[in-house]
Write an enzyme that holds these catalytic residues in place. Sequence first.
Site, short mmCIF file in Angstrom:
data_model
loop_
_atom_site.label_atom_id
_atom_site.label_comp_id
_atom_site.label_asym_id
_atom_site.label_seq_id
_atom_site.Cartn_x
_atom_site.Cartn_y
_atom_site.Cartn_z
N SER A 138 11.73 12.86 79.10
CA SER A 138 10.92 11.66 78.95
C SER A 138 10.24 11.37 80.27
O SER A 138 10.91 11.19 81.29
CB SER A 138 11.82 10.49 78.52
OG SER A 138 11.07 9.30 78.43
N LYS A 164 8.09 14.06 76.23
CA LYS A 164 7.80 12.72 75.71
C LYS A 164 7.07 11.93 76.80
O LYS A 164 7.53 11.86 77.94
CB LYS A 164 9.08 11.99 75.30
CG LYS A 164 8.82 10.60 74.76
CD LYS A 164 10.05 9.98 74.13
CE LYS A 164 10.97 9.35 75.14
NZ LYS A 164 12.08 8.60 74.51
N LYS A 166 5.64 8.27 78.00
CA LYS A 166 5.57 6.82 77.81
C LYS A 166 4.11 6.42 77.73
O LYS A 166 3.25 6.96 78.45
CB LYS A 166 6.26 6.09 78.97
CG LYS A 166 7.75 6.36 79.06
CD LYS A 166 8.52 5.75 77.91
CE LYS A 166 10.02 5.91 78.10
NZ LYS A 166 10.79 5.30 76.98
N ASP A 191 5.99 7.49 73.37
CA ASP A 191 6.92 6.39 73.17
C ASP A 191 6.30 5.13 73.73
O ASP A 191 6.01 5.04 74.93
CB ASP A 191 8.25 6.70 73.88
CG ASP A 191 9.28 5.59 73.71
OD1 ASP A 191 9.04 4.66 72.91
OD2 ASP A 191 10.32 5.64 74.39
N GLU A 219 6.65 6.95 68.79
CA GLU A 219 7.92 6.24 68.80
C GLU A 219 7.73 4.75 69.09
O GLU A 219 7.09 4.39 70.07
CB GLU A 219 8.85 6.86 69.84
CG GLU A 219 10.23 6.28 69.89
CD GLU A 219 11.10 6.95 70.96
OE1 GLU A 219 12.21 6.43 71.19
OE2 GLU A 219 10.67 7.95 71.56
N ASP A 244 13.14 3.33 67.31
CA ASP A 244 14.17 3.33 68.35
C ASP A 244 14.76 1.93 68.43
O ASP A 244 15.79 1.63 67.83
CB ASP A 244 13.54 3.76 69.68
CG ASP A 244 14.46 3.60 70.88
OD1 ASP A 244 15.63 3.19 70.71
OD2 ASP A 244 14.03 3.87 72.01
N LYS A 268 20.57 6.14 69.70
CA LYS A 268 21.06 5.89 71.05
C LYS A 268 22.46 5.30 70.95
O LYS A 268 22.65 4.23 70.34
CB LYS A 268 20.13 4.95 71.82
CG LYS A 268 18.85 5.61 72.31
CD LYS A 268 18.00 4.63 73.09
CE LYS A 268 16.76 5.36 73.64
NZ LYS A 268 15.80 4.40 74.25
N GLY A 296 17.97 8.44 75.19
CA GLY A 296 18.78 8.16 76.37
C GLY A 296 18.32 6.92 77.09
O GLY A 296 17.22 6.41 76.88
#
Length: 376
Positions: A138, A164, A166, A191, A219, A244, A268, A296
Site C-alpha cells: 500500500s 495499492k 491511496k 483506496d 476500495e 473496508d 482487517k 493492514g
Amino acid sequence: MTITITEIELSLVRLDLIHEFETSSHRKSHLDHIVVRATASDGTVGWGECASPSDPYYCSESTESCWYVLSEHLAPMVLGRPWEHPDDAAALTDRLSGNHFARAGLDMACWDLYGQARGETLATLVGGTAERISAGVSLGIEPTVDALLDQVARHVGDGYRRIKLKCRPGWDLEPVRAVRAAFPGIALQVDANTGYRADSAEHLAALTALDDQGLLMIEQPFAEDDLLGHAGLAARLDTPICLDESITSPAVLATALHLGAADIVNIKVSRLGGIGPSVAVHDVCRAAGVPVWCGGMHEFGIGRAANLAVASLPGFTLPSDVSGSDKYYRQDIVTPPIRATEGLVPVPDARPGLGVHVDESLIRTNRLRHAVLKEG
C-alpha cells in the site's frame, strides 16, 4: 484445558516509519501502537497488538481511547476469570460496546496463549491452509507523481505482486494513469479511505473516470455508513467495489452483500475486533462467493503475524497487505523478522501461537507509556 490470565501489561510503543505515509486524511512519520502482554497462571505469556490509529480519522477509536478501554474495562473483565477458548474470553467482555481495536489487542494475546497451550500455531487453529501469502503493498499519497513512480518501481523490483495507491479527490486519475502507463502489467487498485461523497457529481465523475484503468478494485470510496451509495456506484462501474471501513461485523457484511454494495471485502483483524470475528467474516464471504483479502494498519510484527495467520484461510484469494515489516520499519519487535521474497510472505511458525518471538528489550527501548494490571 482452562486458561486464566493473572496479569496484563500494556506498553505504548513508537516505531519510526522508513518512509512517511499519507492517506486522504493525514500524513504520518511514525506509528504508536499498544502492545499487550498477557501472563497466564502457569507463567505462559501471550502477546497482542492494538494497532489503532493515533487519531480518530480512519475510525472513531484512537490510541488514547484504546489505552483507556483496555486498562479500565477490558483487562478487569478478563483478569482472574478462567476460559477454555479465546471466544469464551471474548464473551467475558460482551457487555462492552464497540471498541474493536482495543478488543483486538487483547484477543490476539488470548489466541497466542491458547495456541501455546495446545502446541499449535494460530494458522492451524483457525483452519488456515496456505504456507505463504501473496503480498501486495500500500503506497501513500506522494508530493509528486514522479515520487510515486519511484516508490512503485522500488516495490515492483522487490517482487510485490500488487500495488495499492491511496487516492483522494484531486489525486486519483493522474497518478493511476501514470502508474498504469509505466507498469502496464501490474495488478493495481486504489483506496480512498472514505474520501469521496456519493452526492457529489464531481466525485462521481472522478471515480467513473477510473473505470477504464484495469483496476482490481476501488476500495471504500464513500463514508462507512453509506452502503446505498456504494451499491449505486457498484451498479454503475465495471470495476469491483471493495469495502473496508464499512465492514465492522458479520451482520453489517450481510447487509452490504444484500444491497450489492460490495464485490470484494477487505478483512482487517484490528477493525473487526480480533481473530474470531475475522474468521466469521471470511466464512460468510466464502459461502457467498465474495473474494476477500487481508488489509493492514501498519502493524508491528505481532499484529502482522496475526494477519498472516488469518490470511492463510482458503477464502483469501487476492494479494493481501501483509508485506514484510522491513518495508515500514528499520527494526521490528519480533524475531524472526517478517520478510517477503518475490512477493510471498511465509506464515510464521517459529513457535506455537502467533509463531513469532517478541523482543522485550526493543519494547522497553521504544515505549512511551507502561502499565501493569493484576488480578484483583
